[in-house]
Design a protein around this motif. Structure first.
Motif, short mmCIF file in Angstrom:
data_model
loop_
_atom_site.label_atom_id
_atom_site.label_comp_id
_atom_site.label_asym_id
_atom_site.label_seq_id
_atom_site.Cartn_x
_atom_site.Cartn_y
_atom_site.Cartn_z
N ASN A 1 0.81 -1.22 0.00
CA ASN A 1 0.00 0.00 0.00
C ASN A 1 0.84 1.28 0.00
N HIS A 2 2.16 1.12 -0.24
CA HIS A 2 3.08 2.26 -0.39
C HIS A 2 3.04 3.19 0.84
N GLU A 3 2.97 2.58 2.00
CA GLU A 3 2.87 3.38 3.23
C GLU A 3 4.23 3.65 3.88
N ASN A 4 5.26 2.94 3.44
CA ASN A 4 6.58 3.16 4.03
C ASN A 4 7.10 4.57 3.76
N GLN A 5 6.69 5.15 2.61
CA GLN A 5 7.11 6.52 2.32
C GLN A 5 6.56 7.50 3.35
N GLU B 1 8.60 7.07 6.58
CA GLU B 1 9.95 7.65 6.50
C GLU B 1 9.91 9.17 6.44
N GLN B 2 9.01 9.73 5.64
CA GLN B 2 8.95 11.18 5.47
C GLN B 2 8.56 11.89 6.75
N ASN B 3 7.79 11.22 7.61
CA ASN B 3 7.32 11.84 8.85
C ASN B 3 8.03 11.33 10.09
N ASP B 4 9.11 10.57 9.88
CA ASP B 4 9.93 10.07 10.98
C ASP B 4 9.08 9.36 12.03
N LEU B 5 8.22 8.46 11.56
CA LEU B 5 7.41 7.66 12.49
C LEU B 5 8.27 6.47 12.93
N ASN C 1 -1.18 13.80 16.92
CA ASN C 1 0.02 13.65 16.10
C ASN C 1 -0.25 12.64 14.99
N LEU C 2 0.58 12.68 13.97
CA LEU C 2 0.37 11.77 12.84
C LEU C 2 0.55 10.32 13.29
N THR C 3 -0.42 9.49 12.95
CA THR C 3 -0.40 8.08 13.30
C THR C 3 -0.97 7.26 12.15
N LEU C 4 -0.28 6.18 11.80
CA LEU C 4 -0.83 5.17 10.90
C LEU C 4 -1.25 3.99 11.76
N GLY C 5 -2.49 3.56 11.63
CA GLY C 5 -2.95 2.47 12.49
C GLY C 5 -3.83 1.48 11.76
#
Length: 309
Positions: A65-69, A72-76, A109-113
């Motif tokens: 799903n191309h979520e690694n970008q 990385e871009q948001n230093d998660l 804060n930015l979160t992917l969940g």
């Protein structure tokens, strides 16, 4: 499309146990019979083995799903797992993993969940979530600035002036590879000597806490046969920045703090008191590689609550 089915064989359990020094009787193909009132009727899959399976499937999901970008871009930099164990999984028992669509939150804060659920034979094995964050979700306030030099302290002792039990471990590529293979993950995605790839998986260092807890209990003369304990939940925060620096033969200091049991800390919808451990994996200069909060309860208490004893 139906989720693919997966199966663990007993050899997967053997490999994972040996790689992580987990001598819990629940996973032993012979000694499970020695556990008093064991309801599982055979060996069961390791909790961290299931966590590693989830880690790998989430890795594939992020890539697809191309979520690694975004990560990385948001230093998660923190990978967080919250897992609640509901039922045990046995070898040769087909299971499925359901990964819900990624939710991206920006407040506070930015979160992917992603919600996750692992099921087998119409039963839920575990529930939880996997989240990517800039800061750790669990045990974030802990600092170890005042610790003595852990390298000089004896293995399996209490850290002076603290409540922490210390276990020295050593990272080995071979053990990590075996743990991956035992968890149905593709080891060559992490280690490939010909391409000079050696990147430790997130859960493997955390898995070494199980052996540390067992050794701590052994020193306290705990009876693993008559009073077995089972995990009810794991909360893990792994620092990917530090993880990327881990190399073969690096020292890992595992710190374990057992919290007092309390009527305010019980298993959901029961009066069973949880035994809670706060665990940390520290590297050479006390960098915190992982933070883990783990809850256990006596098997006997669960069976009493279910009316099985």
């Amino acid at each position: 499309m139906k989720d693919p089915a997966f199966v663990f064989e007993q050899i997967h359990l053997e490999v994972a146990r040996n790689a992580s020094d987990d001598f819990n009787l629940f996973h032993d193909k012979h000694k499970w019979l020695q556990i008093t009132h064991n309801p599982f009727k055979g060996p069961i899959v390791l909790g961290f083995q299931l966590n590693t399976f989830i880690e790998y499937q989430m890795r594939l999901y992020r890539e697809a799903n191309h979520e690694n970008q975004i990560i990385e871009q948001n230093d998660l930099r923190f990978s967080n797992y919250q897992i609640t164990f509901v039922n045990a999984l046995r070898p040769r028992q087909e299971f499925h993993l359901d990964i819900k669509k990624t939710l991206i939150k920006t407040i506070p804060n930015l979160t992917l969940g992603n919600r996750i659920a692992l099921k087998s034979e119409n039963k839920t094995i575990l529930l939880g979530f996997k989240k990517e964050t800039h800061d750790p979700l669990f045990l974030a306030a802990t600092s170890f600035d005042q610790l003595p030099d852990l390298n000089k302290l004896k293995d399996k002792t209490m850290v002076p002036g603290s409540d922490y039990f210390l276990k020295h471990k050593y990272m080995h590529n071979g053990n990590a590879k075996n743990f991956l293979s035992g968890s149905l993950a593709e080891q060559s995605d992490y280690f490939d000597e010909l391409n000079h790839l050696a990147h430790y998986p997130e859960i493997f260092p955390c898995s070494l806490t199980s052996g540390a807890l067992l050794e701590k209990a052994q020193l306290e003369d705990h009876d693993f046969k008559s009073n077995p304990m089972v995990y009810t939940s794991h909360e893990l925060s792994v620092d990917r920045h530090h993880l990327s620096q881990v190399k073969d033969n690096d020292t890992l200091h595992i710190l374990v703090k057992q919290l007092p049991e309390s009527r305010e800390n019980t298993l959901n919808q029961t009066n069973i008191m949880l035994r809670t451990y706060e665990c940390y994996g520290l590297l050479e200069h006390n960098e915190i590689l992982f933070r883990a909060k783990m809850n256990l309860v006596p098997l006997e208490e669960i069976l009493k609550n279910l009316g099985q004893t």
